[in-house]
Write a protein that holds these residues in place. Structure first.
Motif, PDB file in Angstrom:
ATOM      1  N   LEU A 414       0.852  -1.192   0.000  1.00 42.00           N
ATOM      2  CA  LEU A 414       0.000   0.000   0.000  1.00 42.00           C
ATOM      3  C   LEU A 414       0.882   1.234   0.000  1.00 42.00           C
ATOM      4  N   LYS A 415       0.605   2.164  -0.912  1.00 41.98           N
ATOM      5  CA  LYS A 415       1.365   3.393  -1.004  1.00 41.98           C
ATOM      6  C   LYS A 415       0.441   4.566  -0.725  1.00 41.98           C
ATOM      7  N   PHE A 416       0.738   5.332   0.337  1.00 42.27           N
ATOM      8  CA  PHE A 416      -0.031   6.514   0.709  1.00 42.27           C
ATOM      9  C   PHE A 416       0.681   7.723   0.118  1.00 42.27           C
ATOM     10  N   ASP A 417      -0.011   8.459  -0.747  1.00 38.20           N
ATOM     11  CA  ASP A 417       0.651   9.382  -1.668  1.00 38.20           C
ATOM     12  C   ASP A 417       0.051  10.787  -1.610  1.00 38.20           C
ATOM     13  N   ALA A 418       0.911  11.796  -1.778  1.00 35.59           N
ATOM     14  CA  ALA A 418       0.470  13.187  -1.893  1.00 35.59           C
ATOM     15  C   ALA A 418       1.218  13.851  -3.044  1.00 35.59           C
ATOM     16  N   GLN A 419       0.469  14.541  -3.903  1.00 36.55           N
ATOM     17  CA  GLN A 419       1.052  15.274  -5.019  1.00 36.55           C
ATOM     18  C   GLN A 419       0.652  16.753  -4.927  1.00 36.55           C
ATOM     19  N   TYR A 420       1.574  17.618  -5.363  1.00 34.08           N
ATOM     20  CA  TYR A 420       1.257  19.031  -5.525  1.00 34.08           C
ATOM     21  C   TYR A 420       1.720  19.428  -6.912  1.00 34.08           C
ATOM     22  N   ASN A 438      -3.275  25.663  -8.521  1.00 33.32           N
ATOM     23  CA  ASN A 438      -2.399  24.504  -8.404  1.00 33.32           C
ATOM     24  C   ASN A 438      -3.176  23.365  -7.761  1.00 33.32           C
ATOM     25  N   ALA A 439      -2.793  22.130  -8.072  1.00 32.04           N
ATOM     26  CA  ALA A 439      -3.589  20.972  -7.669  1.00 32.04           C
ATOM     27  C   ALA A 439      -2.922  20.202  -6.530  1.00 32.04           C
ATOM     28  N   TRP A 440      -3.661  20.034  -5.434  1.00 25.17           N
ATOM     29  CA  TRP A 440      -3.303  19.092  -4.378  1.00 25.17           C
ATOM     30  C   TRP A 440      -4.051  17.786  -4.646  1.00 25.17           C
ATOM     31  N   VAL A 441      -3.306  16.676  -4.697  1.00 18.88           N
ATOM     32  CA  VAL A 441      -3.913  15.379  -4.977  1.00 18.88           C
ATOM     33  C   VAL A 441      -3.423  14.371  -3.943  1.00 18.88           C
ATOM     34  N   LEU A 442      -4.363  13.698  -3.300  1.00 13.22           N
ATOM     35  CA  LEU A 442      -4.036  12.615  -2.383  1.00 13.22           C
ATOM     36  C   LEU A 442      -4.403  11.284  -3.027  1.00 13.22           C
ATOM     37  N   GLY A 443      -3.616  10.240  -2.745  1.00 13.51           N
ATOM     38  CA  GLY A 443      -3.878   8.966  -3.402  1.00 13.51           C
ATOM     39  C   GLY A 443      -3.433   7.772  -2.592  1.00 13.51           C
ATOM     40  N   LEU A 444      -3.927   6.623  -3.017  1.00 10.27           N
ATOM     41  CA  LEU A 444      -3.535   5.330  -2.456  1.00 10.27           C
ATOM     42  C   LEU A 444      -3.317   4.359  -3.606  1.00 10.27           C
ATOM     43  N   ARG A 445      -2.111   3.826  -3.700  1.00  8.77           N
ATOM     44  CA  ARG A 445      -1.839   2.790  -4.689  1.00  8.77           C
ATOM     45  C   ARG A 445      -1.786   1.440  -3.970  1.00  8.77           C
ATOM     46  N   THR A 446      -2.498   0.469  -4.532  1.00 11.88           N
ATOM     47  CA  THR A 446      -2.533  -0.885  -4.002  1.00 11.88           C
ATOM     48  C   THR A 446      -1.969  -1.843  -5.038  1.00 11.88           C
ATOM     49  N   ALA A 447      -0.988  -2.659  -4.643  1.00 12.10           N
ATOM     50  CA  ALA A 447      -0.423  -3.664  -5.527  1.00 12.10           C
ATOM     51  C   ALA A 447      -0.559  -5.022  -4.864  1.00 12.10           C
ATOM     52  N   VAL A 448      -1.136  -5.977  -5.615  1.00 15.65           N
ATOM     53  CA  VAL A 448      -1.363  -7.318  -5.087  1.00 15.65           C
ATOM     54  C   VAL A 448      -0.785  -8.335  -6.069  1.00 15.65           C
TER      55      VAL A 448
END
Length: 450
Positions: A414-420, A438-448
């Motif tokens: 699990l990757k807890f992510d923040a982009q600006y 400008n864009a604030w983006v929060l995300g979660l990447r899941t790899a199985v």
């Protein structure tokens, strides 16, 4: 049968083949570019620590016999807190099946390998959902259609005591050239950089095209590679399953050309290993990117006028470098600091986005009690050609990204992510010429890994 029904049937058929191969015959994960290779399977099978969700299923035995199989799910859920016309979320992902057949073990053909990769993508693009005018995707896994694609069907043969490898078939250009890591969610930091800014004729994963590639080992740590790819835009089809799912030959297209990449690679070995690439490419087609004016020739008495004949005579080209280097050894396995630096400069006459630079660092083994967790940081920029039409001409989009990777189990990350994203689009103007935040983006990447 209609094209839509044919596509649906092909997709279901492909999914059935994948599942039957995995569950009926067993599998081994020749890992896709989502995480480090899995640890060897242990006889003491524990659900939380084993490398595959479904366990070994005989995959170790199959690999010993020459068949390596993998089924991997990658999913990216993202939402913007600012930027664009609205705050919303989007989810996209892909199910990827990969198989490698070692013909030395299976048929006595020394140095021969058959490769097969199928990729089924799904979901939505956050940039479109939120109307963020970014040049690069804020959820990179989206793209090229929510369909089941044939990403690779190839034969490779090693010769001259394994110094020369020849490969041919349906291939994605990024499998043999360009930067190969994808630890981040913003596309600026993921995959083959030339394709990030020149997607009209350099087709990144999961698109494949008919191609031939040669790799020659000049010395132990030095290799030179040359490829020839059919750069036909019809490979991008999402309506013809004979092209995107089966190894068909696309119809001719006036924008088609032949893409020829050349790359010199240095792979320093030892504890501080790495991969250093220096390359370039040439494409014979004359089409320019949308958003650029046509070629202008000055004619006495008439001033500047478009010259279509001149436009038909020129090709497209560019150069790139890619450095991926381990900096420290902080533990017995992969623990330590890593860095990367990618630079791509494209032909400014034909490219709407004419350069991209990305730098980042990653540390594996963030805490002593969490030796498989990681943390990453990156910053980059994509430049809009100064000759482009519109208010973003000459501007730079600057994404900054930070994530923490939790190895939740042996088979799930699990990757807890923040982009600006600063100046999305280059100067922050959307298609209507309206300035956006400008864009604030929060995300979660899941790899199985299954």
């Amino acid at each position: 049968m209609s094209l839509e029904k044919s596509a649906s049937a092909a997709r279901l058929c492909g999914a059935g083949i994948v599942l039957s191969l995995l569950l009926g015959s067993g599998a081994h994960a020749a890992d896709l570019p989502t995480k480090a290779p899995p640890v060897p399977y242990a006889a003491a099978d524990d659900f939380w620590t084993r490398p595959y969700l479904f366990g070994d299923l005989g995959r170790t035995r199959l690999k010993e016999q020459g068949i390596s199989l993998a089924l991997t799910l990658g999913d990216e859920a993202v939402a913007n807190l600012s930027g664009g016309a609205r705050n919303t979320g989007a989810n996209a992902g892909q199910l990827a099946f990969q198989a490698k057949f070692d013909l030395a073990k299976l048929a006595g053909v020394q140095g021969g390998t058959v490769g097969l990769t199928l990729v089924d993508r799904f979901g939505n693009n956050l940039n479109s959902e939120a109307d963020i005018p970014a040049l690069q995707l804020t959820n990179e896994v989206f793209g090229r259609g929510n369909i089941l694609r044939l990403t690779e069907l190839s034969y490779a043969q090693k010769l001259l005591d394994d110094r020369l490898e020849l490969k041919g078939g349906r291939l994605p250009v990024g499998s043999d050239f360009f930067f190969g890591e994808c630890d981040f969610i913003n596309l600026t930091f993921c995959g083959g950089q030339p394709g990030n800014i020149l997607g009209g004729y350099i087709f990144n994963w999961p698109v494949s095209q008919w191609a031939g590639v040669a790799h020659f080992n000049l010395a132990k740590e030095w290799k030179i590679s040359v490829g020839v790819y059919d750069a036909n835009p019809n490979y991008l089809t999402t309506s013809d399953p004979t092209i995107y799912f089966l190894p068909g030959i696309p119809a001719s297209n006036p924008a088609a050309g032949v893409l020829v990449p050349v790359e010199l690679t240095w792979t320093p070995s030892g504890p501080l290993n790495g991969t250093w690439r220096l390359g370039g490419w040439y494409d014979g087609a004359s089409t320019i990117d949308g958003g650029l004016p046509g070629i202008v020739t000055t004619i006495p008495g008439l001033g500047g006028v478009p010259d279509q004949n001149l436009g038909d005579q020129r090709g497209r080209f560019g150069v790139y470098e890619s450095i991926l280097q381990r900096l420290t050894v902080d533990g017995p396995k992969t623990q330590g600091w890593y860095t990367f630096l990618n630079t791509t400069v494209a032909d400014h006459r034909t490219s709407f986005q004419d350069y991209q630079i990305a730098w980042g660092v990653k540390h594996s083994g963030t805490f002593a009690s969490r030796p498989d967790d990681e943390v990453g940081f990156a910053v980059g920029t994509t430049h809009v050609n100064s000759a482009a039409l519109g208010p973003n001409a000459g501007g730079n989009e600057v994404p900054i990204e930070l994530w923490y990777g939790l190895q939740a189990t042996g088979w799930m990350n699990l990757k807890f992510d923040a982009q600006y994203v600063i100046n999305p689009g280059g100067r922050g103007f959307n298609a209507a010429g309206v300035k956006t935040d400008n864009a604030w983006v929060l995300g979660l990447r899941t790899a199985v890994r299954f």
